[in-house]
Design an enzyme around this catalytic site. Structure first.
Site, PDB file in Angstrom:
ATOM      1  N   LYS A   1       0.664  -4.152 -39.500  1.00 30.50           N
ATOM      2  CA  LYS A   1       2.108  -3.886 -39.547  1.00 30.50           C
ATOM      3  C   LYS A   1       2.534  -2.652 -38.780  1.00 30.50           C
ATOM      4  CE  LYS A   1       2.315  -6.426 -43.603  1.00 30.50           C
ATOM      5  NZ  LYS A   1       0.831  -6.380 -43.507  1.00 30.50           N
TER       6      LYS A   1
ATOM      7  N   GLU B   1      10.268   8.570 -16.923  1.00 30.71           N
ATOM      8  CA  GLU B   1       8.912   9.050 -17.205  1.00 30.71           C
ATOM      9  C   GLU B   1       8.481   8.709 -18.628  1.00 30.71           C
ATOM     10  OE1 GLU B   1       8.222  13.225 -15.798  1.00 30.71           O
ATOM     11  OE2 GLU B   1      10.183  12.939 -14.916  1.00 30.71           O
TER      12      GLU B   1
ATOM     13  N   HIS C   1       0.831  -1.219   0.000  1.00 33.38           N
ATOM     14  CA  HIS C   1       0.000   0.000   0.000  1.00 33.38           C
ATOM     15  C   HIS C   1       0.861   1.262   0.000  1.00 33.38           C
ATOM     16  CE1 HIS C   1      -3.340  -2.694   1.299  1.00 33.38           C
ATOM     17  NE2 HIS C   1      -2.373  -3.273   1.983  1.00 33.38           N
TER      18      HIS C   1
ATOM     19  N   ASN D   1      15.397  16.286 -13.711  1.00 31.33           N
ATOM     20  CA  ASN D   1      14.208  15.438 -13.858  1.00 31.33           C
ATOM     21  C   ASN D   1      14.526  14.048 -14.413  1.00 31.33           C
ATOM     22  OD1 ASN D   1      12.599  17.608 -13.013  1.00 31.33           O
ATOM     23  ND2 ASN D   1      12.516  18.408 -15.103  1.00 31.33           N
TER      24      ASN D   1
ATOM     25  N   LYS E   1      16.282  22.176 -11.028  1.00 25.49           N
ATOM     26  CA  LYS E   1      15.653  20.891 -11.353  1.00 25.49           C
ATOM     27  C   LYS E   1      16.561  19.912 -12.067  1.00 25.49           C
ATOM     28  CE  LYS E   1      11.352  20.386 -11.708  1.00 25.49           C
ATOM     29  NZ  LYS E   1      10.390  19.544 -11.054  1.00 25.49           N
TER      30      LYS E   1
ATOM     31  N   SER F   1      15.237  21.773 -16.261  1.00 24.43           N
ATOM     32  CA  SER F   1      14.034  22.553 -16.554  1.00 24.43           C
ATOM     33  C   SER F   1      14.458  23.861 -17.205  1.00 24.43           C
ATOM     34  CB  SER F   1      13.292  22.835 -15.252  1.00 24.43           C
ATOM     35  OG  SER F   1      12.489  23.989 -15.390  1.00 24.43           O
TER      36      SER F   1
END
Ligand code: ARG
Length: 461
Positions: free
Chosen positions: A324, A289, A155, A284, A282, A276
């Site tokens: 195809k 992703e 969980h 990333n 940043k 970024s």
């Protein structure tokens, strides 16, 4: 004029011509088409269906055409519709009547069924190699992290401590089944359909077994209608590829999470990350992703082919030309994703300390504390309750279980003794779980050994 133009009194409308033409995408099967035709021509000559001299000339010229295509000397024509008629047109332009004999006892319907099978066989081999290489990297990461304790989750809540090796080997098992699935699909693709003709085979005494042997097929198809109209092997492969990207996507999702500032379990290498354009700080995890994102298109490819096939009456229908682009796209996507994924995980930095710290919080040793009481004679349900209360007290006092004093332990249960500290130590929690398949160092080492054996076996095949 079209190769099939005899009964027509008008030229094809140019828009219809473009619409109908598949050369744009089926030209990638040029090699398989030419090799298939070479085998067919050899057989026609050997069986005296066409003159031997013609057969030999066809075989020789097709070889030259193959070289020319490979050296970029040939431009395919939209007008010649598909790869099959392009190659035949080029052949006939070069050798005239002999070339016109190649299509004896054959239809484009069985020809395309042959080409696509040959093409998929080649691609499966390549994808398998990529997956084996990925498996080797996983074995390497696992081998180096047998003692790297981290939290295992259910969980997405901390559950029990495991090791990074154990986690990595979970994905090894998934990709192993993916490789096995590819081997399995391969068996069903490895059946030679030529001789099925348009739908009802042919009156010529073809030696189908000879063609199968020439082209490296295990056996031949046993029903001509089925031979030209079935594409379940394409669907099966698309489905195996969809499962591969599902595994890659799931793994990517975990790595994206681990790479966050909140987790800091790993850090993606600069070479495998992007920045970024506005936020200078940043870095990333775009590779992960994108792989996660591309799962959508591979699923789409699978669903497209399934849907295309579902209402088609036997035998061939032009709808089937639509198989195809889907299967090619699925193959291309997988071949793009697997190597870059491997590079990403091979270069990521593993923050062992953060993983260990992560395993220390969240009472991941609570099950082991309960098991401790059980081993001292308490029924499990009662132990569960005692430790539950212990956790509530720990939350109130902001402590880990390992930070309890002996007095505090005794308040929870009289039967607890000094050896509790050892029993709930994270390394103990992991290494006591030594059943086959468990996270204990010795169990994971056994799994790694079996993994090495599997990889060597596939490599040798
Ligand atoms: N380009 C066609 C395909 O991909 C080849 C078979 C065409 N056969 C026909 N009867 N039109 O399916």
């Amino acid at each position: 004029m079209k190769l099939w133009g005899g009964r027509f009194s008008k030229n094809t409308d140019s828009e219809v011509n473009d619409f109908n033409s598949s050369i744009r995408f089926d030209q990638r099967m040029y090699r398989q088409d030419i090799l298939g035709s070479i085998a067919h021509a050899k057989m026609l000559g050997k069986c005296n269906i066409i003159p031997l001299a013609d057969s030999e000339l066809i075989v020789k010229t097709l070889g030259e055409i193959l070289d020319d295509v490979e050296n970029g000397k040939i431009e395919f024509m939209v007008d010649a519709e598909d790869i099959h008629m392009n190659i035949e047109t080029i052949l006939t332009n070069r050798i005239g009547d002999a070339g016109k004999r190649l299509h004896t006892g054959r239809s484009r319907n069985d020809q395309v069924a042959l080409d696509i099978r040959m093409y998929l066989k080649d691609e499966i081999e390549e994808i398998k190699e990529m997956l084996v290489s990925l498996e080797k990297t996983l074995l390497d990461i696992a081998g180096k992290n047998l003692d790297t304790i981290m939290p295992g989750y259910t969980h997405l809540q901390k559950a029990q401590p495991i090791t990074l090796a154990h986690h990595t080997m979970a994905y090894f098992e998934m990709f192993k089944r993916d490789i096995e699935r590819l081997c399995d699909v391969y068996k069903r693709i490895n059946v030679m359909p030529l001789g099925s003709g348009a739908l009802a085979a042919t009156t010529y005494p073809l030696d189908r077994e000879f063609v199968a042997k020439e082209l490296g097929f295990d056996s031949i198809t046993l029903n001509s209608l089925d031979g030209v109209s079935d594409r379940d092997f394409v669907i099966e492969l698309a489905s195996a590829l969809a499962i591969i990207i599902m595994h890659l996507s799931r793994y990517s999702e975990e790595l994206i999470l681990w790479n966050t500032n909140e987790f800091q379990f790993i850090e993606m290498d600069d070479a495998c990350s992007t920045g970024s354009s506005i936020m200078p700080q940043k870095k990333n995890p775009d590779v992960a992703e994108l792989i996660r994102g591309k799962s959508g298109r591979v699923y789409g490819d699978l669903v497209s082919i399934l849907t295309t096939m579902k209402g088609l009456p036997l035998a061939y229908n032009k709808d089937m030309q639509e198989d195809k682009e889907c299967i090619f796209d699925a193959i291309d996507t997988i071949k793009l994703c697997v190597p870059v994924f491997e590079k990403m995980i091979a270069t990521m930095k593993i923050n062992k300390d953060n993983m260990h710290r992560g395993a220390g919080g969240g009472f991941t040793n609570a099950t082991d504390a309960a098991d401790y009481l059980v081993k001292k004679g308490m029924p499990f349900r009662q132990a569960h309750e005692v430790i539950g209360k212990m956790v509530a007290y720990a939350l109130d006092t902001n402590k880990a279980l390992s930070e309890f004093t002996m007095d505090e332990f005794k308040k929870c249960s009289e039967i607890i003794e000094e050896d509790i500290y050892e029993a709930i130590d994270l390394a103990t929690c992991v290494n006591e779980r030594s059943v086959t398949g468990g996270p204990a160092k010795e169990a994971v080492q056994k799994a790694i050994d079996a993994g090495i054996e599997f990889v060597n076996f596939i490599d040798k095949k």
